[in-house]
Design a protein around this motif. Structure first.
Motif, mmCIF file in Angstrom:
data_model
loop_
_atom_site.group_PDB
_atom_site.id
_atom_site.type_symbol
_atom_site.label_atom_id
_atom_site.label_comp_id
_atom_site.label_asym_id
_atom_site.label_seq_id
_atom_site.Cartn_x
_atom_site.Cartn_y
_atom_site.Cartn_z
ATOM 1 N N SER A 43 -7.481 -15.029 11.553
ATOM 2 C CA SER A 43 -7.997 -13.673 11.738
ATOM 3 C C SER A 43 -6.955 -12.781 12.366
ATOM 4 O O SER A 43 -6.879 -11.589 12.069
ATOM 5 C CB SER A 43 -9.253 -13.712 12.619
ATOM 6 N N ALA A 44 -6.132 -13.333 13.238
ATOM 7 C CA ALA A 44 -5.083 -12.521 13.847
ATOM 8 C C ALA A 44 -4.080 -12.064 12.807
ATOM 9 O O ALA A 44 -3.650 -10.919 12.790
ATOM 10 C CB ALA A 44 -4.372 -13.323 14.941
ATOM 11 N N ALA A 45 -3.694 -12.974 11.904
ATOM 12 C CA ALA A 45 -2.750 -12.604 10.859
ATOM 13 C C ALA A 45 -3.348 -11.559 9.947
ATOM 14 O O ALA A 45 -2.697 -10.586 9.568
ATOM 15 C CB ALA A 45 -2.343 -13.839 10.057
ATOM 16 N N ALA A 46 -4.611 -11.735 9.612
ATOM 17 C CA ALA A 46 -5.250 -10.766 8.729
ATOM 18 C C ALA A 46 -5.326 -9.407 9.371
ATOM 19 O O ALA A 46 -5.123 -8.385 8.726
ATOM 20 C CB ALA A 46 -6.664 -11.247 8.372
ATOM 21 N N ARG A 47 -5.591 -9.375 10.668
ATOM 22 C CA ARG A 47 -5.689 -8.080 11.347
ATOM 23 C C ARG A 47 -4.356 -7.362 11.295
ATOM 24 O O ARG A 47 -4.281 -6.177 11.024
ATOM 25 C CB ARG A 47 -6.116 -8.294 12.797
ATOM 26 N N GLY B 252 0.830 -1.191 0.000
ATOM 27 C CA GLY B 252 0.000 0.000 0.000
ATOM 28 C C GLY B 252 0.866 1.242 0.000
ATOM 29 O O GLY B 252 2.071 1.175 -0.201
ATOM 30 N N SER B 253 0.255 2.376 0.222
ATOM 31 C CA SER B 253 0.983 3.632 0.312
ATOM 32 C C SER B 253 0.184 4.588 1.184
ATOM 33 O O SER B 253 -0.967 4.296 1.541
ATOM 34 C CB SER B 253 1.197 4.243 -1.081
ATOM 35 N N THR B 254 0.764 5.705 1.524
ATOM 36 C CA THR B 254 0.045 6.670 2.356
ATOM 37 C C THR B 254 -1.249 7.092 1.689
ATOM 38 O O THR B 254 -2.222 7.427 2.355
ATOM 39 C CB THR B 254 0.918 7.908 2.617
ATOM 40 N N GLU B 255 -1.258 7.081 0.370
ATOM 41 C CA GLU B 255 -2.408 7.575 -0.368
ATOM 42 C C GLU B 255 -3.392 6.496 -0.792
ATOM 43 O O GLU B 255 -4.416 6.814 -1.396
ATOM 44 C CB GLU B 255 -1.929 8.324 -1.624
ATOM 45 N N THR B 256 -3.115 5.243 -0.497
ATOM 46 C CA THR B 256 -4.025 4.179 -0.938
ATOM 47 C C THR B 256 -4.628 3.383 0.193
ATOM 48 O O THR B 256 -5.668 2.763 0.030
ATOM 49 C CB THR B 256 -3.303 3.173 -1.858
ATOM 50 N N GLY B 257 -3.974 3.357 1.342
ATOM 51 C CA GLY B 257 -4.398 2.424 2.362
ATOM 52 C C GLY B 257 -3.922 1.023 2.018
ATOM 53 O O GLY B 257 -3.047 0.828 1.171
ATOM 54 N N HIS B 258 -4.499 0.044 2.679
ATOM 55 C CA HIS B 258 -4.096 -1.345 2.438
ATOM 56 C C HIS B 258 -4.593 -1.795 1.069
ATOM 57 O O HIS B 258 -5.781 -1.708 0.775
ATOM 58 C CB HIS B 258 -4.672 -2.242 3.523
ATOM 59 N N SER B 259 -3.686 -2.283 0.235
ATOM 60 C CA SER B 259 -4.051 -2.723 -1.109
ATOM 61 C C SER B 259 -3.869 -4.214 -1.318
ATOM 62 O O SER B 259 -4.436 -4.783 -2.247
ATOM 63 C CB SER B 259 -3.213 -1.966 -2.151
ATOM 64 N N GLY B 260 -3.061 -4.843 -0.496
ATOM 65 C CA GLY B 260 -2.854 -6.273 -0.660
ATOM 66 C C GLY B 260 -1.769 -6.755 0.282
ATOM 67 O O GLY B 260 -1.213 -5.990 1.073
ATOM 68 N N ALA B 261 -1.446 -8.038 0.189
ATOM 69 C CA ALA B 261 -0.439 -8.615 1.066
ATOM 70 C C ALA B 261 0.247 -9.782 0.374
ATOM 71 O O ALA B 261 -0.331 -10.451 -0.483
ATOM 72 C CB ALA B 261 -1.077 -9.087 2.372
ATOM 73 N N GLY B 262 1.495 -10.000 0.756
ATOM 74 C CA GLY B 262 2.266 -11.145 0.294
ATOM 75 C C GLY B 262 2.683 -11.977 1.483
ATOM 76 O O GLY B 262 3.205 -11.446 2.463
ATOM 77 N N MET B 263 2.444 -13.276 1.426
ATOM 78 C CA MET B 263 2.678 -14.107 2.601
ATOM 79 C C MET B 263 3.601 -15.290 2.328
ATOM 80 O O MET B 263 3.942 -16.019 3.252
ATOM 81 C CB MET B 263 1.340 -14.625 3.144
ATOM 82 N N ASP B 264 4.034 -15.470 1.066
ATOM 83 C CA ASP B 264 4.808 -16.671 0.772
ATOM 84 C C ASP B 264 6.290 -16.410 0.590
ATOM 85 O O ASP B 264 7.054 -17.325 0.317
ATOM 86 C CB ASP B 264 4.258 -17.383 -0.463
ATOM 87 N N GLY B 265 6.721 -15.168 0.709
ATOM 88 C CA GLY B 265 8.139 -14.863 0.609
ATOM 89 C C GLY B 265 8.664 -14.781 -0.801
ATOM 90 O O GLY B 265 9.856 -14.535 -1.003
ATOM 91 N N ASN B 266 7.832 -14.955 -1.816
ATOM 92 C CA ASN B 266 8.270 -14.939 -3.211
ATOM 93 C C ASN B 266 7.803 -13.701 -3.955
ATOM 94 O O ASN B 266 7.713 -13.698 -5.174
ATOM 95 C CB ASN B 266 7.765 -16.188 -3.940
ATOM 96 N N ARG B 267 7.492 -12.654 -3.228
ATOM 97 C CA ARG B 267 7.019 -11.397 -3.805
ATOM 98 C C ARG B 267 5.720 -11.585 -4.582
ATOM 99 O O ARG B 267 5.456 -10.880 -5.545
ATOM 100 C CB ARG B 267 8.093 -10.766 -4.715
#
Length: 473
Positions: free
Chosen positions: A415-419, A325-340
């Motif tokens: 849910s904890a990870a998502a939060r 994300g960015s200051t201007e977008t908020g949360h846009s997504g997430a990466g959890m597998d370490g492979n970008r």
């Protein structure tokens, strides 16, 4: 139905008054205590003539006073402004002026810098000093003395609106800092989305927090970084406890995580992960464990594969998340597998160089499709809420990306990870509208018309210059 951050915090404080809300440097505040101290400060600001739409700077190190100041300003519909404590005279002069500050809460450590800038910012008329120290700029009042003479109730506070504002200044890593203007409701669902998951009415915030199994979250970055503030408010929304250290170090991180039983930790990339690893490396093998820590979430900078691997070696049960994300977008997504590989959320669309939607693996640009108006305010013209426009805006513009890989559906996560993973670095685009099911209409923030158009570094940046701690590695 208006979602206002101050209202939500008060609902939660009333529902879980005795629950611990904040820990910093040996000091713990319950929700009741934090709320009452913020009330005292809000009454102080109101008596000083600060009110709806006025901008007040938070020129502070990490500590209870930072979050107290934010909450106090939100309670009276004023606008908190984050100030990078690493800035020196010329940078502070620019930010104080660009942000139209009328008030400033500052750490006495920075009294000399504040005094040097004051003659150049005549609009700045109210100063509140936090901490010890005798040589203060003329007109400064002591923070604790100001609180001591004010009531701790909520009497006389104004009715609030979803259109009340928060402004988050970017770090200025690739250009001059920009003030990004967020409506409370939009920041809640755009920047604190996991903390607001399932929240359908403001009055539900209290019972929801009371029923939650509260997390203990270590906000490692400086609070002047949007990442840390948003992570803190996400934790408050769940009725959890925020843990802070004045200055980040690996040793301090290990100490706080162990003492407070922190389950989650928010960081900014390798710059904060490496000191933690060095501190763990220096311990005996039998004492390296951090048994309570389950999640490390990074926002503002990606964790490198090598650092991810080292974290996994030290903490095999650790769940590691990179937020996008960015200051201007908020949360846009997430990466959890370490492979970008990033999974974008339902408000993000990936476009090619011609701004046409693309399939995974062909991405050049990231864009947030919406068409709602933002408040017509900028950091150069102090907004007086509520003043939302009802005219639809032009379509959103593209935000440069670095060929991200993405998947159309989100992987499952606790849910904890998502939060924790949902804490963004921010939100960048022109005004737009997005209306997810069962949520209020979201509006994107407005960027300052007085600031440089050059975008600041996002979550793909190799390091965050605004919060990188001194280190040798």
């Amino acid at each position: 139905m208006a979602f206002n951050l101050a209202d939500l915090f008060e609902h939660i404080a009333d529902a879980v008054p005795g629950r611990e809300a904040l820990y910093a440097e040996g000091r713990t505040l319950t929700y009741r205590e934090l709320d009452r101290r913020a009330n005292r400060l809000a009454h102080h600001f109101a008596a000083a003539g600060i009110g709806a739409g006025d901008h007040v700077g938070c020129h502070l190190m990490n500590g209870p006073e930072y979050l107290e100041t934010m909450l106090a300003l939100l309670k009276i519909r004023a606008v908190p402004i984050n100030v990078n404590f690493r800035y020196v005279r010329d940078e502070l002069r620019y930010l104080y002026d660009n942000a139209d500050l009328v008030g400033l809460v500052y750490d006495t450590e920075f009294a000399g810098r504040v005094a040097a800038v004051l003659p150049d910012v005549p609009r700045l008329r109210h100063l509140l000093a936090v901490g010890p120290g005798g040589d203060l700029p003329a007109g400064s009042l002591r923070y604790e003395e100001a609180l001591a003479v004010r009531p701790d109730d909520r009497a006389g506070f104004p009715a609030r609106s979803a259109d009340d504002l928060v402004i988050i200044y970017t770090g200025g890593t690739t250009g001059l800092p920009k003030g990004v203007v967020w409506r409370h409701e939009d920041l809640l669902f755009g920047g604190m989305s996991a903390g607001a998951e399932g929240l359908t009415a403001p009055e539900d915030a209290g019972p929801r927090a009371a029923a939650a199994d509260p997390l203990v979250m270590f906000a490692a970055p400086p609070l002047m970084h949007g990442t840390s503030v948003l992570a803190s408010f996400i934790t408050f929304l769940g009725g959890g406890k925020v843990c802070l250290v004045r200055r980040y170090s690996g040793d301090a991180a290990v100490r706080v995580i162990r003492e407070q039983g922190c389950q989650t930790m928010m960081i900014v990339g390798d710059a904060m992960a490496v000191p933690l690893l060095e501190a763990l490396d220096a311990l005996d093998a039998d004492t390296r464990a951090l048994p309570s820590l389950r999640i490390i979430a990074s926002a503002g900078a990606l964790l490198s594969p090598a650092v991810r691997a080292r974290l996994g070696a030290h903490l095999p049960e650790l769940y590691i998340v990179d937020s996008f994300g960015s200051t201007e977008t908020g949360h846009s997504g997430a990466g959890m597998d370490g492979n970008r590989h990033f999974t974008v959320n339902d408000t993000t669309t990936v476009l090619d160089a011609d701004l046409a939607p693309v399939t995974p693996a062909a991405a050049w640009w990231a864009r947030w499709p919406a068409a709602a108006t933002s408040p017509s305010a900028t950091t150069g013209t102090r907004p007086r809420p509520p003043a939302p426009s009802s005219k639809p805006a032009a379509s959103a513009g593209p935000c440069p990306a670095t060929r991200p890989r993405w998947t159309p559906t989100a992987p499952s996560a606790s849910s904890a990870a998502a939060r924790s993973a949902s804490t963004p670095a921010a939100r960048r685009s022109t005004p737009k509208r997005s209306k997810p099911p069962s949520r209020p209409t979201r509006r994107s923030p407005t960027r300052s018309s007085r600031a440089s158009p050059t975008p600041a570094g996002g979550s793909g940046s190799p390091r965050c210059s605004s919060c990188t701690p001194p280190r040798t590695a």
